[in-house]
Write a protein that holds these residues in place. Structure first.
Motif, PDB file in Angstrom:
ATOM      1  N   LEU A   1      16.145   0.641  11.982  1.00 19.36           N
ATOM      2  CA  LEU A   1      15.951  -0.610  12.718  1.00 19.36           C
ATOM      3  C   LEU A   1      16.811  -1.743  12.160  1.00 19.36           C
ATOM      4  N   GLY A   2      17.507  -1.456  11.059  1.00 24.90           N
ATOM      5  CA  GLY A   2      18.392  -2.470  10.486  1.00 24.90           C
ATOM      6  C   GLY A   2      17.945  -3.020   9.157  1.00 24.90           C
ATOM      7  N   ALA A   3      16.814  -2.569   8.631  1.00 22.43           N
ATOM      8  CA  ALA A   3      16.357  -3.034   7.325  1.00 22.43           C
ATOM      9  C   ALA A   3      17.276  -2.498   6.233  1.00 22.43           C
ATOM     10  N   THR A   4      17.528  -3.313   5.210  1.00 20.04           N
ATOM     11  CA  THR A   4      18.386  -2.925   4.101  1.00 20.04           C
ATOM     12  C   THR A   4      17.568  -2.717   2.834  1.00 20.04           C
ATOM     13  N   ASP A   5      18.192  -2.160   1.809  1.00 19.20           N
ATOM     14  CA  ASP A   5      17.511  -1.944   0.541  1.00 19.20           C
ATOM     15  C   ASP A   5      17.053  -3.251  -0.082  1.00 19.20           C
ATOM     16  N   ARG A   6      17.705  -4.358   0.231  1.00 16.62           N
ATOM     17  CA  ARG A   6      17.349  -5.660  -0.338  1.00 16.62           C
ATOM     18  C   ARG A   6      16.148  -6.281   0.356  1.00 16.62           C
ATOM     19  N   ASP A   7      15.809  -5.800   1.542  1.00 23.30           N
ATOM     20  CA  ASP A   7      14.697  -6.378   2.290  1.00 23.30           C
ATOM     21  C   ASP A   7      13.357  -5.955   1.682  1.00 23.30           C
ATOM     22  N   TRP A   8      12.343  -6.747   2.000  1.00 19.92           N
ATOM     23  CA  TRP A   8      10.982  -6.452   1.550  1.00 19.92           C
ATOM     24  C   TRP A   8      10.268  -5.608   2.597  1.00 19.92           C
ATOM     25  N   VAL A   9       9.361  -4.752   2.134  1.00 22.17           N
ATOM     26  CA  VAL A   9       8.485  -4.023   3.039  1.00 22.17           C
ATOM     27  C   VAL A   9       7.054  -4.196   2.560  1.00 22.17           C
ATOM     28  N   LEU A  10       6.161  -4.503   3.505  1.00 27.13           N
ATOM     29  CA  LEU A  10       4.739  -4.673   3.208  1.00 27.13           C
ATOM     30  C   LEU A  10       4.001  -3.496   3.843  1.00 27.13           C
ATOM     31  N   VAL A  11       3.514  -2.590   3.009  1.00 21.73           N
ATOM     32  CA  VAL A  11       2.817  -1.389   3.495  1.00 21.73           C
ATOM     33  C   VAL A  11       1.324  -1.685   3.546  1.00 21.73           C
ATOM     34  N   HIS A  12       0.717  -1.425   4.706  1.00 24.35           N
ATOM     35  CA  HIS A  12      -0.693  -1.774   4.887  1.00 24.35           C
ATOM     36  C   HIS A  12      -1.474  -0.597   5.463  1.00 24.35           C
ATOM     37  N   ASP A  13      -2.723  -0.446   5.002  1.00 25.92           N
ATOM     38  CA  ASP A  13      -3.607   0.598   5.517  1.00 25.92           C
ATOM     39  C   ASP A  13      -4.081   0.258   6.919  1.00 25.92           C
ATOM     40  N   ALA A  14      -3.982   1.221   7.817  1.00 24.82           N
ATOM     41  CA  ALA A  14      -4.472   1.015   9.181  1.00 24.82           C
ATOM     42  C   ALA A  14      -5.970   0.786   9.213  1.00 24.82           C
ATOM     43  N   ALA A  15      -6.681   1.259   8.183  1.00 23.78           N
ATOM     44  CA  ALA A  15      -8.144   1.163   8.145  1.00 23.78           C
ATOM     45  C   ALA A  15      -8.630  -0.056   7.363  1.00 23.78           C
TER      46      ALA A  15
ATOM     47  N   LEU B   1     -12.630  -9.672  -0.386  1.00 26.61           N
ATOM     48  CA  LEU B   1     -13.549  -8.589  -0.058  1.00 26.61           C
ATOM     49  C   LEU B   1     -13.537  -8.285   1.435  1.00 26.61           C
ATOM     50  N   ARG B   2     -13.139  -9.261   2.257  1.00 27.07           N
ATOM     51  CA  ARG B   2     -13.022  -9.046   3.699  1.00 27.07           C
ATOM     52  C   ARG B   2     -12.001  -7.941   4.004  1.00 27.07           C
ATOM     53  N   ASN B   3     -11.050  -7.777   3.123  1.00 24.76           N
ATOM     54  CA  ASN B   3      -9.954  -6.829   3.333  1.00 24.76           C
ATOM     55  C   ASN B   3     -10.327  -5.443   2.801  1.00 24.76           C
ATOM     56  N   PHE B   4     -11.565  -5.021   2.996  1.00 27.88           N
ATOM     57  CA  PHE B   4     -11.996  -3.716   2.484  1.00 27.88           C
ATOM     58  C   PHE B   4     -11.510  -2.588   3.408  1.00 27.88           C
ATOM     59  N   LYS B   5     -11.525  -1.387   2.862  1.00 26.32           N
ATOM     60  CA  LYS B   5     -11.056  -0.219   3.612  1.00 26.32           C
ATOM     61  C   LYS B   5     -12.230   0.504   4.255  1.00 26.32           C
ATOM     62  N   VAL B   6     -12.161   0.692   5.556  1.00 35.24           N
ATOM     63  CA  VAL B   6     -13.180   1.453   6.276  1.00 35.24           C
ATOM     64  C   VAL B   6     -12.967   2.930   5.951  1.00 35.24           C
ATOM     65  N   THR B   7     -13.949   3.510   5.276  1.00 31.32           N
ATOM     66  CA  THR B   7     -13.814   4.892   4.807  1.00 31.32           C
ATOM     67  C   THR B   7     -14.940   5.790   5.311  1.00 31.32           C
ATOM     68  N   TYR B   8     -16.176   5.287   5.227  1.00 29.77           N
ATOM     69  CA  TYR B   8     -17.343   6.083   5.587  1.00 29.77           C
ATOM     70  C   TYR B   8     -18.003   5.541   6.856  1.00 29.77           C
ATOM     71  N   PRO B   9     -18.846   6.342   7.516  1.00 32.26           N
ATOM     72  CA  PRO B   9     -19.471   5.888   8.772  1.00 32.26           C
ATOM     73  C   PRO B   9     -20.180   4.539   8.654  1.00 32.26           C
ATOM     74  N   GLU B  10     -20.860   4.303   7.529  1.00 30.52           N
ATOM     75  CA  GLU B  10     -21.590   3.039   7.377  1.00 30.52           C
ATOM     76  C   GLU B  10     -20.665   1.825   7.258  1.00 30.52           C
ATOM     77  N   ASP B  11     -19.393   2.057   6.954  1.00 29.40           N
ATOM     78  CA  ASP B  11     -18.449   0.938   6.830  1.00 29.40           C
ATOM     79  C   ASP B  11     -18.169   0.273   8.175  1.00 29.40           C
ATOM     80  N   PHE B  12     -18.356   1.002   9.261  1.00 32.07           N
ATOM     81  CA  PHE B  12     -18.092   0.426  10.578  1.00 32.07           C
ATOM     82  C   PHE B  12     -19.052  -0.722  10.886  1.00 32.07           C
ATOM     83  N   ALA B  13     -20.294  -0.603  10.432  1.00 35.75           N
ATOM     84  CA  ALA B  13     -21.273  -1.667  10.674  1.00 35.75           C
ATOM     85  C   ALA B  13     -20.854  -2.945   9.956  1.00 35.75           C
TER      86      ALA B  13
END
Length: 268
Positions: free
Chosen positions: A110-124, A243-255
């Motif tokens: 897409l045109g990103a270079t080695d000097r550019d930053w990348v922010l990797v984020h969990d979909a969950a 803490l708002r940025n927690f990872k949804v992992t188990y069924p109870e996390d959806f609530a």
């Protein structure tokens, strides 16, 4: 391990978001991968995409799906993601490690270079907000303004994280390595200096690619991007998350996610 890439600051460096979204999320239960399950009336993945779309600091967002997946617009309808800017890459692998590495190659296309930053984020992690993203960017890019630019850790990158507040216990190992019917405490672990890693995790694209490639070649297990960077002998910055940025992992996390996002649905 030798780091072969220059780390000198560049004011022209751009920022790209990368969201690996090829996992099945089996621990969360449900008939769909957890990133596609509904939270406060929207697919969970919508919230992360909306947070990055609301940040002018982000040049582009790449969503990494499994090769046999389908576009979000086909799965949910085009209206569900109207107004969000992101590119979809069907290059996801069997592990997060493989998906992120493939995603970095896609960003280069897409045109990103080695000097550019990348922010990797969990979909969950649907609780991410633009304010959290800006806080991470400011902290990471501000590193070089306060440290010797030739130092090994100057502007390397950093991650959102929260200090561990609870007393930690290590379970006692059962005799002979067999599963225990009753799990007992083996020891209390000091929480001093311990942080719980979150995402986004922000690094130079070229440095992160090198770190992941070297880990893959060595057969090393890396559970997040920072651990791959650490293998190079580097020390990413810890930036206070939420803490708002927690990872949804188990069924109870959806609530809990429903409670956090219900009133502000549609407002990342």
């Amino acid at each position: 391990m030798a780091l072969t890439l220059s780390l000198t600051l560049s004011v022209s460096a751009r920022r790209f978001a990368l969201i690996p979204c090829a996992g099945t999320g089996s621990r969360a239960g449900g008939s769909l991968p957890k990133q596609y399950q509904t939270v406060a009336g929207r697919p969970m993945i919508w919230y992360a995409l909306a947070a990055f779309a609301a940040c002018d600091a982000i040049s582009a967002t790449a969503l990494v799906l499994a090769p046999d997946d389908m576009p979000l617009e086909s799965r949910f309808g085009a209206a569900a993601f109207a107004g969000l800017r992101f590119d979809t890459a069907f290059v996801g692998g069997d592990t997060r490690h493989a998906s992120v590495l493939a995603g970095l190659h896609h960003l280069a296309q897409l045109g990103a270079t080695d000097r550019d930053w990348v922010l990797v984020h969990d979909a969950a992690r649907p609780g991410l907000t633009p304010a959290m993203i800006h806080a991470l960017v400011r902290a990471v890019e501000g590193d070089g303004a306060h440290e010797d630019e030739d130092g090994p850790d100057a502007a390397i990158g950093g991650i959102l994280a929260v200090p561990v507040p609870d007393t930690l216990k290590r379970a006692d190992a059962p005799p002979g390595g067999q599963p225990a019917a009753v799990v007992r405490i083996g020891a209390t672990v000091s929480r001093e200096g311990l942080w719980q890693a979150q995402t986004p995790q922000m690094f130079r694209l070229g440095v992160l690619r090198q770190a992941l490639q070297e880990a893959l070649a060595a057969g090393a297990v890396v559970t997040d991007e920072a651990s791959a960077i650490e293998r190079l002998g580097l020390h990413p910055r810890l930036v206070n998350g939420s803490l708002r940025n927690f990872k949804v992992t188990y069924p109870e996390d959806f609530a809990l996610a429903e409670l956090l996002l219900g009133e502000g649905a549609g407002k990342p």
